[in-house]
Design an enzyme around this catalytic site. Structure first.
Site, mmCIF file in Angstrom:
data_model
loop_
_atom_site.group_PDB
_atom_site.id
_atom_site.type_symbol
_atom_site.label_atom_id
_atom_site.label_comp_id
_atom_site.label_asym_id
_atom_site.label_seq_id
_atom_site.Cartn_x
_atom_site.Cartn_y
_atom_site.Cartn_z
ATOM 1 N N HIS A 732 0.839 -1.206 0.000
ATOM 2 C CA HIS A 732 0.000 0.000 0.000
ATOM 3 C C HIS A 732 0.873 1.254 0.000
ATOM 4 O O HIS A 732 0.978 1.972 0.994
ATOM 5 C CB HIS A 732 -0.952 -0.014 1.192
ATOM 6 C CG HIS A 732 -2.067 -0.993 1.055
ATOM 7 N ND1 HIS A 732 -2.070 -2.215 1.684
ATOM 8 C CD2 HIS A 732 -3.223 -0.947 0.325
ATOM 9 C CE1 HIS A 732 -3.175 -2.880 1.379
ATOM 10 N NE2 HIS A 732 -3.887 -2.135 0.552
ATOM 11 N N ASN A 733 1.455 1.513 -1.141
ATOM 12 C CA ASN A 733 2.286 2.698 -1.316
ATOM 13 C C ASN A 733 1.829 3.450 -2.566
ATOM 14 O O ASN A 733 0.802 3.118 -3.157
ATOM 15 C CB ASN A 733 3.758 2.311 -1.405
ATOM 16 C CG ASN A 733 3.992 1.165 -2.379
ATOM 17 O OD1 ASN A 733 3.385 1.118 -3.452
ATOM 18 N ND2 ASN A 733 4.858 0.225 -2.010
ATOM 19 N N SER A 734 2.613 4.444 -2.972
ATOM 20 C CA SER A 734 2.201 5.262 -4.119
ATOM 21 C C SER A 734 2.223 4.472 -5.421
ATOM 22 O O SER A 734 1.524 4.832 -6.375
ATOM 23 C CB SER A 734 3.102 6.494 -4.235
ATOM 24 O OG SER A 734 4.440 6.108 -4.502
ATOM 25 N N HIS A 736 1.120 1.396 -5.787
ATOM 26 C CA HIS A 736 -0.217 0.788 -5.852
ATOM 27 C C HIS A 736 -1.250 1.830 -6.262
ATOM 28 O O HIS A 736 -2.142 1.544 -7.070
ATOM 29 C CB HIS A 736 -0.574 0.187 -4.495
ATOM 30 C CG HIS A 736 -2.017 -0.185 -4.356
ATOM 31 N ND1 HIS A 736 -2.615 -1.203 -5.063
ATOM 32 C CD2 HIS A 736 -3.010 0.360 -3.578
ATOM 33 C CE1 HIS A 736 -3.895 -1.291 -4.735
ATOM 34 N NE2 HIS A 736 -4.161 -0.363 -3.845
ATOM 35 N N HIS A 772 -7.036 7.033 -2.786
ATOM 36 C CA HIS A 772 -7.835 6.021 -2.090
ATOM 37 C C HIS A 772 -7.071 5.280 -0.996
ATOM 38 O O HIS A 772 -7.698 4.633 -0.143
ATOM 39 C CB HIS A 772 -8.408 5.021 -3.097
ATOM 40 C CG HIS A 772 -7.490 3.916 -3.470
ATOM 41 N ND1 HIS A 772 -6.430 4.061 -4.343
ATOM 42 C CD2 HIS A 772 -7.453 2.607 -3.079
ATOM 43 C CE1 HIS A 772 -5.799 2.936 -4.482
ATOM 44 N NE2 HIS A 772 -6.387 2.020 -3.722
ATOM 45 N N ASP A 773 -5.734 5.344 -0.965
ATOM 46 C CA ASP A 773 -4.956 4.651 0.074
ATOM 47 C C ASP A 773 -3.905 5.555 0.694
ATOM 48 O O ASP A 773 -2.906 5.049 1.243
ATOM 49 C CB ASP A 773 -4.291 3.405 -0.498
ATOM 50 C CG ASP A 773 -5.182 2.176 -0.426
ATOM 51 O OD1 ASP A 773 -6.069 2.142 0.450
ATOM 52 O OD2 ASP A 773 -5.032 1.264 -1.266
ATOM 53 N N ASP A 890 -9.147 -1.575 -8.129
ATOM 54 C CA ASP A 890 -8.450 -1.896 -6.886
ATOM 55 C C ASP A 890 -8.199 -3.394 -6.757
ATOM 56 O O ASP A 890 -7.244 -3.804 -6.081
ATOM 57 C CB ASP A 890 -9.273 -1.388 -5.704
ATOM 58 C CG ASP A 890 -8.440 -1.232 -4.441
ATOM 59 O OD1 ASP A 890 -7.204 -1.199 -4.538
ATOM 60 O OD2 ASP A 890 -9.027 -1.141 -3.348
ATOM 61 N N GLN A 941 -4.562 -17.716 -3.431
ATOM 62 C CA GLN A 941 -4.883 -16.957 -4.634
ATOM 63 C C GLN A 941 -6.005 -17.606 -5.428
ATOM 64 O O GLN A 941 -6.858 -16.922 -5.996
ATOM 65 C CB GLN A 941 -3.633 -16.801 -5.500
ATOM 66 C CG GLN A 941 -2.590 -15.897 -4.909
ATOM 67 C CD GLN A 941 -3.131 -14.524 -4.560
ATOM 68 O OE1 GLN A 941 -3.725 -13.845 -5.398
ATOM 69 N NE2 GLN A 941 -2.939 -14.106 -3.318
#
Length: 1070
Positions: A732-734, A736, A772-773, A890, A941
């Site tokens: 969850h970084n930029s 993503h 969004h994150d 997402d 998965q």
């Protein structure tokens, strides 16, 4: 019966012409000729390039040969009337033809200089006197089409061809003279063949009368446009359904035809159909009987051709499509002026598929060829008919760029279905719910369809949402009532697009049922059962909930049922089931279930007290340290120096300063491509992927201009926003955020959504994807709630992180030089803020099933209603589509190319493991899938795709069909890869530590069982299997056997944790 081959005169000059391809045959409609008669349909076949050059060079080599061809074509098109009248007309028109040929020679020289081509040929058709045909390229279509169409029609055709350099358009009109020209050999040659069929000649009186009626109809303000608008979905469906055979043939040829099909299917739209109507309306000669438009495209080695013919007498609209050697014909019969109940659509398919096609595709793809319902019968004698409703003509639902723009809903082709289409056997279903389809096909053809079409999964548009099932049942009850009572249908209280005629009922019109017949009794019984089911369903609806909640509760119930079986398979299955339940299911509905009060149950009070004492110390250890005052928004940093760094007039080309600008520009040039190399963009942008991706997208869409956003302000805000993404987070970084933003951009480019959303809505969706994150801590909402964090307290445990992302983003807009919406009006700003809030809150994964149910209910309700068009004419419907669009983006990692998908999986699992390490250190229960010592990535998965991703993308693909078929194909391929990588089940890890102790406990537990169960359990113990929970004193061999599917639980053993998932299997005594 004679058949004339297509392609023009034979090539001369000693060069041997290529042998003509074998003709493809189809059965003509019964109203035209005898059903047993077969004719050739090679009129749209494209020859090879060598043959094209030879044909052109010979056809236009001399004036005499051209005169012979034109004279022969003219004599063919003048076959009506008596012999004497025919010879007089031939003599007069031949003179006129020769005069025009002289003018064409001059025009030919001019066009040779311009390196363009216009080819004129002639053709004859059954029941109509044929005319000349003009083929024009994009550079000369205006001047060419102006000879037979009005200026507006020619302009619309030229606009169509503006970006389609490989497309040729053919328009015809019946009383125009034949002309011919030539140009460069690089232009493709399209020849129109001819086929004379017995059908008779129309007398002059009836032809004149038909012409008068047709022109009168076209002069009505909304007549022709309204009729064609009502049939627009059928026109599109015809062209797109033909692509099924093209896709199948592409598997044999080694090429992929999706792009070719998608381009060709968009050609027949409002503008082109309107051009055909205008062409037919401009005909004035009494001998003229119609106008036509034909489209031809060649891409990726495949050929796609389509044509529309509107007869002058308005008796038929005939459409033909040829794709990769497969031809299909569709006829709209009954005429413009006929009542809606008498209008029919008949679809005919090729008699034979290519040899070995089915077997080859089954070996190559593992599934049978796509075969959409109602389009391709299994034999040459099976015709499918369905009623054509008279839609509203006041406004086209396909008009883009307006609040009322809509989506045309299509039928999905066959593919692997999700668990949503499996039987919900624990609850009563409608008697006809398993065979109910979208009210397109008449009831009397259901049995015939079922016997003909095979291997097609839910190709009949099986309805799964309860509200749509209720609507379909009530419609069936209404139609059955009309058949039982023989009362004529009244459409006074029905909307035009939902009108139901007698032909919709279970019995065809003209064959009423009489009381006492077996069919009458059976239909009456079915009607009562259907009505009883509707009443039962309506009685369970709670007034404070929307109808889509019915589908949400049903889907959650079905998912719990699926996960119950999945968790019983192994220890890893139980862990994956728990993760899915705790992450993707919102458990709010639990509070509505009746339950005893705590004070009414003394045993429960005592148990809770004991549990509270044991967990008091654990709660104190896991509780987060005191944070900043709750009146402040945590995570907002001070404005950084780069806020005012863009002081010069020149801004970076891609929004970031980088020494590798050329490489970055090459990658950003593919921002409209699904599965872009986002990791390379992060590297080339010096770890500024979000800024450069967002800036490039807003620039390319001209949103900076339409939303009045200063570029410097936009870069200031994006740089500040990217700084507030936690770089230490593995997932969850930029990067993503940039990936989701780019995926959102591609989904917004979907052809089905073209012109649907306004620039404000598009900008709001992209802005929501960017933020969004922001300031994501790398922890889940459940962790924050369990640890009583300040954020969870601030937002009352409801969408904790999503509310925080919104608060941080809108707070950053208040920084100096960062308000990108400063030039908007107050109303626009409020609307955009509301949209962004709704979209970001919908990214809460616990809302997944509700989002899925809302979208599926909306789509199926519109299909059952019979309109086939989703009118997005209110905020609720429009934001619902945008919410699901960003939610799909997402959850798009499993739909990307496998190398990207595997890399994202590794990053996400590392972030999960870091949370698990933190939970272990704090003495908390380790969340599912967060224990790095006990995780099965491959199986997780597969479960994630089967139960979450595939149902979501399946519904989205239904909404925008066929534009998401490539994405679904990639998803299935990735799923198959991880399925193949699942390692074999290891032996129980707890058995080797103390085998004797486990054996003793196992034997004591089974003393009360009979010898048969003992023998079965001993066999299971020898074979081994996956155990449930390891490293705890409560683990038993019996529970390990239960995890391996060997039977029930053992006495004294502790059942696996079932987290937030309802209906999980509890291992009790036998």
């Amino acid at each position: 019966m004679s058949q004339e081959s297509n392609g023009g005169p034979a090539a001369g000059g000693g060069a041997a012409a290529a042998p003509p391809p074998p003709p493809q045959y189809i059965i003509t409609t019964p109203s035209e000729v005898d059903p047993d008669e077969v004719r050739s349909m090679a009129d749209l076949e494209l020859g090879s390039p060598e043959k094209q050059v030879q044909v052109q060079s010979q056809k236009f080599s001399s004036t005499s040969s051209t005169t012979k061809v034109a004279t022969h074509s003219f004599s063919m098109s003048s076959s009506a009337g008596t012999t004497g009248q025919q010879s007089k007309q031939d003599s007069a028109q031949q003179i006129q033809q020769l005069q025009q040929l002289q003018q064409l020679q001059q025009l030919q020289q001019q066009q040779q200089q311009q390196q363009s081509q216009r080819i004129i040929s002639s053709s004859t058709r059954s029941q109509s006197l044929q005319s000349s045909t003009i083929v024009g390229e994009a550079t000369t279509i205006t001047s060419g089409a102006a000879q037979i169409l009005s200026a507006s029609a020619a302009a619309s055709l030229a606009q169509q061809l503006k970006a389609q350099s490989s497309t040729s358009i053919i328009t015809s009109s019946e009383q125009r003279t034949s002309t011919s020209t030539s140009s460069s050999s690089s232009t493709r040659y399209i020849a129109s063949g001819s086929s004379n069929l017995a059908g008779g000649n129309s007398n002059s009186a009836s032809s004149a009368s038909s012409k008068t009626r047709f022109q009168s109809f076209l002069q009505q303000p909304e007549g022709a446009h309204g009729f064609l608008t009502a049939h627009q979905k059928h026109v599109r469906q015809f062209v797109r359904s033909t692509s099924a055979h093209s896709e199948a043939a592409a598997g044999v040829a080694g090429a992929r035809a999706e792009k070719c099909i998608r381009s060709a299917s968009t050609q027949i739209d409002d503008a082109s159909v309107a051009g055909v109507v205008e062409s037919a309306g401009n005909l004035t000669d009494s001998s003229a009987t119609g106008g036509s438009m034909q489209l031809s495209m060649s891409k990726l080695g495949l050929q796609q051709s389509s044509s529309i013919l509107i007869s002058k007498s308005a008796e038929t609209i005939e459409m033909k499509s040829s794709s990769a050697g497969m031809r299909t014909q569709l006829t709209l019969s009954g005429g413009f002026l006929a009542p809606p109940g008498n209008r029919k659509i008949t679809i005919l398919s090729p008699i034979h598929a290519p040899p070995g096609l089915h077997d080859m595709l089954k070996r190559a793809q593992g599934r049978s060829p796509l075969s959409p319902r109602i389009s391709f019968p299994g034999s040459d004698s099976d015709l499918f008919g369905f009623d054509v409703e008279n839609g509203q003509g006041a406004r086209s639902p396909l008009e883009g760029g307006s609040p009322s723009a809509g989506l045309v809903l299509q039928n999905l082709p066959q593919r692997r279905e999700s668990f949503l289409y499996r039987s919900d056997s624990d609850f009563e279903m409608s008697p006809k719910s398993m065979s109910r389809n979208s009210s397109i096909a008449s009831e009397r053809f259901k049995e015939q369809e079922a016997s003909i079409l095979v291997d097609r999964s839910h190709g009949e548009d099986l309805i799964v949402t309860p509200f749509a099932q209720i609507l379909a049942s009530l419609r069936s009850v209404r139609n059955n009532l009309l058949s039982l009572t023989n009362v004529p249908a009244s459409n006074k209280s029905r909307r035009p697009n939902q009108s139901s005629s007698a032909s919709r009922s279970g019995n065809p019109p003209g064959a009423p049922l009489s009381q006492g017949e077996e069919a009458y009794t059976r239909l009456a019984t079915d009607t009562i059962e259907e009505l009883d089911w509707c009443l039962d369903q309506l009685e369970t609806i709670q007034t404070h909930r929307s109808v889509s909640d019915m589908a949400s509760l049903k889907f959650k119930r079905m998912l719990n049922k699926e996960l119950s079986h999945f968790s019983e398979s192994s220890r890893s299955g139980n862990q994956i089931s728990e993760y899915i339940c705790s992450t993707f299911l919102d458990k709010q509905q639990e509070f509505d279930l009746p339950s005893l009060r705590v004070e009414d149950n003394p045993e429960l009070v005592a148990a809770n007290a004991a549990a509270g004492q044991q967990s008091a110390g654990q709660y104190a250890r896991s509780r987060s340290p005191r944070g900043p005052p709750m009146s402040q928004i945590s995570g907002v940093k001070r404005p950084l120096s780069h806020t005012n760094s863009f002081t010069g007039e020149r801004l970076p080309t891609f929004g970031v300063e980088t020494p590798r600008e050329n490489e970055l520009g090459t990658l950003l040039g593919e921002l409209d491509t699904w599965g872009i190399q986002i990791f390379s963009i992060g590297e080339f942008s010096v770890n500024r992927p979000l800024t450069c991706v967002a800036y490039t997208i807003f620039q390319s869409r001209e949103l900076l201009t339409s939303l009045m956003i200063p570029p410097k302000t936009f870069l200031n805000f994006m740089s500040t926003l990217e700084d507030h993404y936690v770089k230490d987070n593995p997932f969850h970084n930029s990067l993503h955020a940039a990936d989701v933003t780019q995926s959102t951009n591609v989904l917004l480019n979907t052809p089905a959504l073209e012109g649907v959303f306004t620039p404000l809505e598009v900008g709001g969706a992209l802005f929501a994807a960017c933020i969004h994150d922001v300031d994501h801590p790398g922890l889940t909402n459940q962790f924050l709630v369990n640890s009583s964090s300040e954020l969870a307290l601030m937002y009352n445990d409801e969408s904790v992180l999503e509310n925080h992302h919104l608060a941080v983003a809108f707070k950053l807009l208040q920084n100096q030089g960062c308000d990108i919406f400063c030039n908007m009006q107050k109303k626009q700003r409020q609307t955009l803020r509301k949209m962004v809030i709704d979209i970001v809150l919908s990214t809460d994964m616990s809302k997944h099933m509700s989002l899925l149910a809302d979208l599926k209910t909306m789509v199926e309700t519109k299909k059952v209603a019979g309109s086939g068009v989703l009118l997005l004419d209110n905020y609720t419907d429009r934001i619902q589509v945008l919410e699901n669009l960003v939610h799909c983006a997402d959850l798009s990692n499993p739909t990307k190319p496998l190398p990207l998908y595997k890399r994202w999986v590794a990053l996400l699992m590392e972030e999960f493991f870091l949370q698990g390490d933190k939970e272990r250190e704090s003495g908390m229960d380790i969340s599912p899938m967060c224990d790095r010592h006990n995780a099965t990535i491959e199986k997780s998965q597969v479960g994630f795709i089967d139960y979450i991703v595939h149902p979501l993308w399946e519904t989205w693909a239904d909404l925008v069909h066929p534009d998401a078929q490539d994405i679904l194909d990639t998803l299935e391929e990735n799923r198959d890869y991880y399925q193949s990588m699942i390692p074999p089940s290891p032996p129980p890890s707890g058995v080797d530590e103390n085998p004797q102790e486990d054996r003793i406990r196992f034997q004591v537990t089974l003393e009360e069982s009979d010898q048969e169960n003992l023998a079965e359990l001993e066999e299971g113990d020898e074979s081994g299997g996956e155990s449930t929970t390891t490293g705890t004193t409560g683990t038993t061999a019996a529970s390990a056997l239960s995890g391996a599917g060997g039977g029930g639980g053992g006495g004294g053993g502790m059942a696996p944790r079932t987290g937030g998932c309802q209906n999980q299997p509890q291992h009790g005594g036998m």
